[in-house]
Motif scaffolding. Structure first.
Motif, mmCIF file in Angstrom:
data_model
loop_
_atom_site.group_PDB
_atom_site.id
_atom_site.type_symbol
_atom_site.label_atom_id
_atom_site.label_comp_id
_atom_site.label_asym_id
_atom_site.label_seq_id
_atom_site.Cartn_x
_atom_site.Cartn_y
_atom_site.Cartn_z
ATOM 1 N N GLY A 1 -95.450 -18.853 -9.429
ATOM 2 C CA GLY A 1 -95.736 -17.532 -9.398
ATOM 3 C C GLY A 1 -97.163 -17.326 -8.892
ATOM 4 N N PHE A 2 -97.447 -16.180 -8.559
ATOM 5 C CA PHE A 2 -98.568 -15.791 -8.104
ATOM 6 C C PHE A 2 -99.540 -15.230 -9.327
ATOM 7 C CE2 PHE A 2 -96.914 -16.209 -4.225
ATOM 8 C CZ PHE A 2 -96.059 -15.150 -3.856
ATOM 9 N N SER B 1 -100.927 -13.073 -11.086
ATOM 10 C CA SER B 1 -100.725 -11.519 -11.151
ATOM 11 C C SER B 1 -101.081 -11.091 -12.590
ATOM 12 C CB SER B 1 -99.332 -11.037 -10.574
ATOM 13 O OG SER B 1 -99.236 -11.361 -9.462
ATOM 14 N N ASN C 1 -93.335 -8.208 -2.206
ATOM 15 C CA ASN C 1 -94.695 -8.517 -2.495
ATOM 16 C C ASN C 1 -95.377 -8.714 -1.326
ATOM 17 O OD1 ASN C 1 -94.340 -11.495 -1.587
ATOM 18 N ND2 ASN C 1 -92.908 -11.428 -3.004
ATOM 19 N N ALA D 1 -87.729 -14.628 -10.710
ATOM 20 C CA ALA D 1 -89.035 -14.016 -9.899
ATOM 21 C C ALA D 1 -89.854 -12.972 -11.098
ATOM 22 C CB ALA D 1 -88.573 -13.014 -8.860
ATOM 23 N N ASN E 1 -94.148 -7.586 -11.613
ATOM 24 C CA ASN E 1 -95.245 -7.188 -12.022
ATOM 25 C C ASN E 1 -95.420 -5.544 -12.309
ATOM 26 O OD1 ASN E 1 -96.655 -9.522 -11.540
ATOM 27 N ND2 ASN E 1 -96.252 -9.489 -9.540
ATOM 28 N N SER F 1 -94.088 -4.937 -7.876
ATOM 29 C CA SER F 1 -93.884 -6.256 -6.934
ATOM 30 C C SER F 1 -93.204 -7.485 -7.788
ATOM 31 C CB SER F 1 -95.285 -6.934 -6.499
ATOM 32 O OG SER F 1 -96.048 -7.229 -7.719
ATOM 33 N N THR F 2 -92.729 -8.225 -6.928
ATOM 34 C CA THR F 2 -91.717 -9.409 -7.584
ATOM 35 C C THR F 2 -92.239 -10.847 -6.926
ATOM 36 O OG1 THR F 2 -90.183 -8.753 -6.169
ATOM 37 C CG2 THR F 2 -89.859 -8.110 -8.339
ATOM 38 N N ASP F 3 -92.706 -11.674 -7.646
ATOM 39 C CA ASP F 3 -93.287 -13.148 -7.138
ATOM 40 C C ASP F 3 -92.163 -13.980 -7.419
ATOM 41 O OD1 ASP F 3 -95.631 -11.462 -6.771
ATOM 42 O OD2 ASP F 3 -96.535 -12.240 -8.385
#
Length: 407
Positions: free
Chosen positions: A2-3, A5, A96, A120, A123, A132-134
């Protein structure tokens, strides 16, 4: 992974914990959920080297990715589009900053099909709305566990466990409803056979049929046999198109040809395609196998593909999206998410025109609704009126006409 965030506010008041008790992976064997370890050593990247398996995964993921998803709200017997809802922006256009909605959903479905799970991170903004979804690679999921009634996800790259309310988790075939099982876990034997057949065919093609054999001569050779064998191997090991070798003293090479059993192994490739289609629950014609397809049945097979293969996955996505992206209050107010699978069932323009004409003239669709289905502007206001066939009357209309005639 994941990013990086920031964690947003949650819909619930759950608190994070770093305890490691109650492992779900530990209770069922984590390798099942990963879909990458099995007795036959078949892994996702290896399975995708099989054209039928790759094409099947690609076809299903493309079909799901191109379906338009949107937020709606029930209003009595009607449904109202809620395009301004934050979740609509997330699922319909901008999941995202790195992915389009098509790429995000395709990536999720590929993981869903191969690994049995797609994950995912959601956020949230300061108001608790999803922004958003990572995508999280399933290989980075180290454990899923229960802690005081809360489901926690231990993911590599995050310093704290993720709560169930913080993630979208789409599960395919599952034994417990919490963790999915990758198709490769159970299909490993058939996929391994298909891979062996593919390798066997490639080896024979590469060697141009010259694999093993014997060198014959009428003379007795008491010395130098090793040199003859070494010389033959050296000459035949060249990969040039014009490789040539010379045998002295009346020697001849007699290849040991492919046996009938080995020829049947190569023929097995066709049956492997059927097995792969069964494992992926996809029609044979969708993975370019047309032996059993005709002009009469291929349309029916296409409809079955939508109803039996695509629709269950779409329903899975709709329900998980709604559960994680709406507040409890919004769900009570009738908010829901719909994936419009009708977009996969569009016939040719002639058939669509005939169907639209029937719907409009029978009065159960307006011309505005038909224009919307064809991605056209609404047009004049009168196109929103429903037509009624002049030779068709409701019971109330008949009573009204009788009363008027009796005056």
């Amino acid at each position: 992974m994941g990013f990086d965030s920031a964690f947003g506010l949650m819909f619930s008041s759950q608190k994070r914990s770093s305890s490691s008790d109650g492992s779900i992976f530990g209770s069922i064997g984590g390798f099942f959920s990963l879909g990458s370890s099995n007795a036959y050593g078949m892994k996702p990247k290896s399975a995708l080297k099989l054209s039928a398996f790759y094409n099947g995964v690609d076809q299903i993921s493309n079909d799901i990715a191109k379906i338009p998803f949107a937020v709606y709200q029930k209003d009595g017997s009607n449904r109202v589009s809620r395009e301004n809802h934050p979740a609509n922006e997330l699922i319909a256009r901008n999941p995202n900053y790195l992915m389009t909605s098509f790429v995000f959903r395709k990536t999720m479905v590929v993981s869903y099909l191969i690994r049995g799970n797609a994950l995912a991170k959601i956020n949230f903004d300061a108001k608790g709305y999803p922004v958003s979804t990572d995508f999280i690679n399933w290989d980075n999921v180290q454990d899923i566990r229960m802690k005081k009634g809360e489901l926690l996800y231990d993911v590599r790259g995050y310093d704290k466990p993720l709560l169930a309310s913080e993630v979208l988790h789409f599960k395919n075939f599952s034994h417990n409803g919490i963790v999915g099982v990758g198709v490769i876990t159970y299909a490993a034997q058939q996929l391994n056979i298909a891979m062996e057949v593919q390798n066997f065919s490639a080896t024979n093609l590469k060697e141009k049929g010259v694999r093993q054999g014997v060198i014959e001569t009428s003379k007795v050779i008491s010395k130098g046999k090793d040199k003859i064998i070494a010389g033959w191997k050296s000459a035949m090991s060249e990969r040039t198109a014009d490789r040539v070798t010379v045998l002295d003293e009346g020697m001849t090479f007699k290849p040991i040809n492919i046996t009938p059993q080995e020829a049947q192994i190569i023929e097995q490739a066709r049956f492997s395609i059927e097995d792969i289609a069964r494992w992926l629950n996809i029609a044979l014609h969708k993975i370019k196998s047309l032996q059993q397809s005709t002009n009469n049945n291929i349309e029916q097979q296409a409809l079955e593909h939508v109803s039996d293969t695509i629709h269950p996955i779409v329903a899975n996505f709709e329900q998980e999206y709604a559960k994680k992206l709406f507040t409890p209050d919004e769900i009570k107010k009738g908010y829901f998410i719909r994936g419009n699978i009708d977009s996969l069932q569009r016939a040719d323009i002639k058939s669509r025109s005939e169907a639209h004409a029937r719907d409009v003239l029978s009065g159960w669709k307006s011309r505005k609704e038909v224009r919307a289905l064809e991605d056209m502007n609404e047009g004049p206001e009168f196109l929103g009126e429903y037509l009624t066939p002049v030779n068709t009357f409701t019971e109330s209309q008949i009573d009204k006409n009788l009363k008027e005639d009796g005056k």
